[in-house]
Scaffold this active site. Structure first.
Site, PDB file in Angstrom:
ATOM      1  CG  HIS A 245      -1.822  -0.865   1.539  1.00  0.00           C
ATOM      2  ND1 HIS A 245      -2.668  -0.801   2.621  1.00  0.00           N
ATOM      3  CD2 HIS A 245      -2.185  -1.935   0.840  1.00  0.00           C
ATOM      4  CE1 HIS A 245      -3.498  -1.810   2.569  1.00  0.00           C
ATOM      5  NE2 HIS A 245      -3.224  -2.513   1.504  1.00  0.00           N
TER       6      HIS A 245
ATOM      7  CE1 TYR B 262      -1.688  -4.623  -2.746  1.00  0.00           C
ATOM      8  CE2 TYR B 262      -2.712  -5.055  -0.611  1.00  0.00           C
ATOM      9  CZ  TYR B 262      -1.568  -4.884  -1.385  1.00  0.00           C
ATOM     10  OH  TYR B 262      -0.330  -4.968  -0.805  1.00  0.00           O
TER      11      TYR B 262
HETATM   12  C1  FAD Z   1       3.467  -9.410   4.959  1.00  0.00           C
HETATM   13  C2  FAD Z   1       3.934  -7.981   4.966  1.00  0.00           C
HETATM   14  C3  FAD Z   1       3.195  -7.014   4.281  1.00  0.00           C
HETATM   15  C4  FAD Z   1       3.573  -5.665   4.339  1.00  0.00           C
HETATM   16  N1  FAD Z   1       2.817  -4.744   3.672  1.00  0.00           N
HETATM   17  C5  FAD Z   1       3.134  -3.429   3.768  1.00  0.00           C
HETATM   18  C6  FAD Z   1       2.339  -2.422   3.103  1.00  0.00           C
HETATM   19  O1  FAD Z   1       1.364  -2.735   2.399  1.00  0.00           O
HETATM   20  N2  FAD Z   1       2.690  -1.111   3.276  1.00  0.00           N
HETATM   21  C7  FAD Z   1       3.773  -0.734   4.039  1.00  0.00           C
HETATM   22  O2  FAD Z   1       4.035   0.486   4.184  1.00  0.00           O
HETATM   23  N3  FAD Z   1       4.561  -1.668   4.640  1.00  0.00           N
HETATM   24  C8  FAD Z   1       4.277  -2.996   4.540  1.00  0.00           C
HETATM   25  N4  FAD Z   1       5.065  -3.933   5.137  1.00  0.00           N
HETATM   26  C9  FAD Z   1       6.244  -3.492   5.897  1.00  0.00           C
HETATM   27  C10 FAD Z   1       7.393  -3.060   5.007  1.00  0.00           C
HETATM   28  O3  FAD Z   1       7.662  -4.040   4.031  1.00  0.00           O
HETATM   29  C11 FAD Z   1       8.672  -2.826   5.822  1.00  0.00           C
HETATM   30  O4  FAD Z   1       8.355  -2.140   7.013  1.00  0.00           O
HETATM   31  C12 FAD Z   1       9.666  -1.990   4.999  1.00  0.00           C
HETATM   32  O5  FAD Z   1      10.150  -2.751   3.911  1.00  0.00           O
HETATM   33  C13 FAD Z   1      10.852  -1.528   5.857  1.00  0.00           C
HETATM   34  O6  FAD Z   1      11.759  -0.804   5.037  1.00  0.00           O
HETATM   35  P1  FAD Z   1      13.284  -0.723   5.437  1.00  0.00           P
HETATM   36  O7  FAD Z   1      13.925   0.159   4.416  1.00  0.00           O
HETATM   37  O8  FAD Z   1      13.423  -0.385   6.867  1.00  0.00           O
HETATM   38  O9  FAD Z   1      13.827  -2.205   5.288  1.00  0.00           O
HETATM   39  P2  FAD Z   1      13.926  -3.103   3.983  1.00  0.00           P
HETATM   40  O10 FAD Z   1      13.021  -2.611   2.920  1.00  0.00           O
HETATM   41  O11 FAD Z   1      13.785  -4.511   4.478  1.00  0.00           O
HETATM   42  O12 FAD Z   1      15.422  -2.875   3.457  1.00  0.00           O
HETATM   43  C14 FAD Z   1      16.561  -3.302   4.176  1.00  0.00           C
HETATM   44  C15 FAD Z   1      17.729  -3.383   3.178  1.00  0.00           C
HETATM   45  O13 FAD Z   1      18.931  -3.592   3.903  1.00  0.00           O
HETATM   46  C16 FAD Z   1      19.713  -4.574   3.240  1.00  0.00           C
HETATM   47  N5  FAD Z   1      20.599  -5.196   4.249  1.00  0.00           N
HETATM   48  C17 FAD Z   1      20.260  -5.984   5.270  1.00  0.00           C
HETATM   49  N6  FAD Z   1      21.339  -6.327   5.998  1.00  0.00           N
HETATM   50  C18 FAD Z   1      22.408  -5.729   5.397  1.00  0.00           C
HETATM   51  C19 FAD Z   1      23.813  -5.703   5.682  1.00  0.00           C
HETATM   52  N7  FAD Z   1      24.353  -6.356   6.732  1.00  0.00           N
HETATM   53  N8  FAD Z   1      24.630  -4.984   4.869  1.00  0.00           N
HETATM   54  C20 FAD Z   1      24.115  -4.290   3.806  1.00  0.00           C
HETATM   55  N9  FAD Z   1      22.791  -4.316   3.488  1.00  0.00           N
HETATM   56  C21 FAD Z   1      21.943  -5.007   4.283  1.00  0.00           C
HETATM   57  C22 FAD Z   1      18.664  -5.530   2.661  1.00  0.00           C
HETATM   58  O14 FAD Z   1      19.184  -6.316   1.600  1.00  0.00           O
HETATM   59  C23 FAD Z   1      17.600  -4.547   2.197  1.00  0.00           C
HETATM   60  O15 FAD Z   1      17.829  -4.083   0.885  1.00  0.00           O
HETATM   61  C24 FAD Z   1       4.720  -5.282   5.075  1.00  0.00           C
HETATM   62  C25 FAD Z   1       5.492  -6.262   5.733  1.00  0.00           C
HETATM   63  C26 FAD Z   1       5.113  -7.591   5.672  1.00  0.00           C
HETATM   64  C27 FAD Z   1       5.956  -8.624   6.398  1.00  0.00           C
END
Ligand code: FAD
Length: 398
Positions: free
Chosen positions: A52, A218
């Site tokens: 979303h 959706y």
């Molecule tokens: C079932 C499900 C449905 C969801 N639906 C939604 C939704 O509809 N809308 C919404 O807003 N959120 C949703 N979420 C939540 C959302 O996906 C996450 O909260 C979001 O992706 C977090 O973003 P981030 O950038 O913190 O982490 P991430 O997007 O997980 O990115 C982390 C990055 O760090 C990298 N990384 C990890 N460790 C290392 C390392 N040691 N060295 C270098 N790189 C590393 C990874 O490869 C990755 O690219 C959903 C989650 C789930 C589980």
């Protein structure tokens, strides 16, 4: 130790080119920071299921000037229907489409997660992301922070922001290893072509609520070619190390056999290869924001249950508030403290309501979530607002 480098002089290392990390890199670059992103993946892969994009997230996309790109490929649902899982009765309907623009000042979209990534990546300057760099550890005892990667290489930075998700290595460097907590909930997720739905014509966006389980469905694209569902339910334990496994169709259908015939139809028509089963993890709401010259954003800081679909939105809001905090202070530690102070209440509220899984189950005023504007929220002399560029705002409303 304090540092007073700022703007173009400061070297910022972001760990993780996910949703939060890529957005933060793009924002910092526009403000003149020397930004490098280190990502463990060998290359950009537009993977993932559906997501979303709520209006609070779309404001950040607009700031990055990538909103048109997602508008062009995403579905813009006419309403968010919340239905009783058994009878199909509408418990609460939130009008979206044009109503979302009018009420919240930005659209509400659904699309493929890979399309969101691609849009964010397009906002980051070429050469910023160093692929295949998995952080092994960091040492921030001196004036310069030293980063060590699994491939044996090293890098230096003045500040480090961990945007490395649920299993954050930066978080481990700060606190020691703490396994994320299995929430006792799992999700079957799948997407498949509309043609497999036969005569069924699902609504644009529906959450089907039972007492202890629910199904979200959706479309992933503007043309309604690809349909997505997530079926969530309790499960006592998660027996494997990995976060996901192939989904068993018979198991999934058995757990949702008492749902409305339309839901059973959606689940029954999913091809086996398209369904995966995911463990849902979280951490408690006393968040780790970081300390000194090392900070955390997104899931590295505050992973939560996805029951409000706000995890990515929180990561993007974090990115904007982090930029504003850095612009508001020459002292990195003070900026990070300001970031934490600004974000804590907002994150605690979203984390709590997500865990309770009550949002929009009945009549709801969603303004506190969707109306939030990270560009201007908590405006104060030390936390400068980032005004929306008028031309972009007009394009958005068109
Ligand atoms: C079932 C499900 C449905 C969801 N639906 C939604 C939704 O509809 N809308 C919404 O807003 N959120 C949703 N979420 C939540 C959302 O996906 C996450 O909260 C979001 O992706 C977090 O973003 P981030 O950038 O913190 O982490 P991430 O997007 O997980 O990115 C982390 C990055 O760090 C990298 N990384 C990890 N460790 C290392 C390392 N040691 N060295 C270098 N790189 C590393 C990874 O490869 C990755 O690219 C959903 C989650 C789930 C589980």
């Amino acid at each position: 130790m304090q540092s007073t480098k700022s703007g173009g002089a400061a070297r910022v290392a972001i760990i993780g080119a996910g949703i939060g990390g890529s957005a933060l890199a793009a924002l910092l670059q526009r403000a003149g920071y020397r930004t490098a992103v280190y990502e463990q993946a060998a290359q950009f892969l537009p993977v993932g299921a559906g997501i979303h994009l709520s209006p609070n997230l779309m404001r950040v996309m607009r700031r990055l000037d990538v909103h048109r790109r997602v508008l062009a490929c995403a579905q813009e649902p006419s309403a968010f229907l919340n239905r009783d899982a058994h009878t199909g009765a509408v418990l609460y309907a939130l009008a979206l489409g044009e109503a979302a623009h009018q009420q919240f000042g930005a659209p509400f979209l659904t699309l493929r997660r890979g399309d969101l990534y691609a849009a964010l990546m397009s906002a980051v300057a070429p050469g910023t992301i160093h692929w295949g760099k998995r952080l092994a550890g960091l040492d921030w005892r001196g004036e310069t922070i030293n980063l060590a990667f699994v491939d044996g290489t090293h890098a230096e930075a003045d500040i480090v922001i961990g945007a490395d998700g649920l299993h954050s290595r930066v978080r481990t460097a700060l606190r020691g290893f703490e396994r994320p907590h299995f929430s006792g909930q799992v999700a079957f997720r799948g997407s498949y072509p509309r043609t497999l739905l036969d005569a069924l014509r699902p609504d644009d966006l529906t959450k089907w609520w039972a007492h202890d389980r629910f199904v979200l469905s959706y479309w992933l694209d503007r043309a309604r070619h690809e349909f997505y569902f997530a079926a969530m339910m309790p499960q006592a334990e998660w027996p494997i190390q990995a976060s996901s496994m192939p989904g068993d169709l018979d198991e999934m259908q058995a757990h949702f056999a008492d749902f409305h015939p339309d839901v059973r139809h959606m689940l029954a028509h999913a091809p086996h290869v398209c369904v995966t089963k995911w463990a849902l993890f979280e951490r408690p709401a006393h968040f780790e924001f970081g300390t000194g010259r090392v900070a955390l954003i997104g899931d590295a800081c505050h992973p939560m249950r996805p029951f409000m679909s706000q995890g990515a939105a929180m990561a993007l809001e974090d990115a904007v508030i982090m930029l504003r905090a850095l612009l508001g202070s020459n002292d990195f530690a003070a900026a990070f403290a300001m970031f934490a102070a600004t974000r804590h209440a907002r994150l605690a509220e979203v984390h709590g309501v997500s865990a309770a899984n009550t949002f929009m189950r009945g009549p709801t005023d969603p303004h506190w979530v969707f109306g939030y504007d990270a560009l201007t929220a908590h405006a104060s002399p030390v936390l400068p607002a980032l005004p929306v560029v008028p031309a972009m705002a007009m394009a958005m409303a068109a």
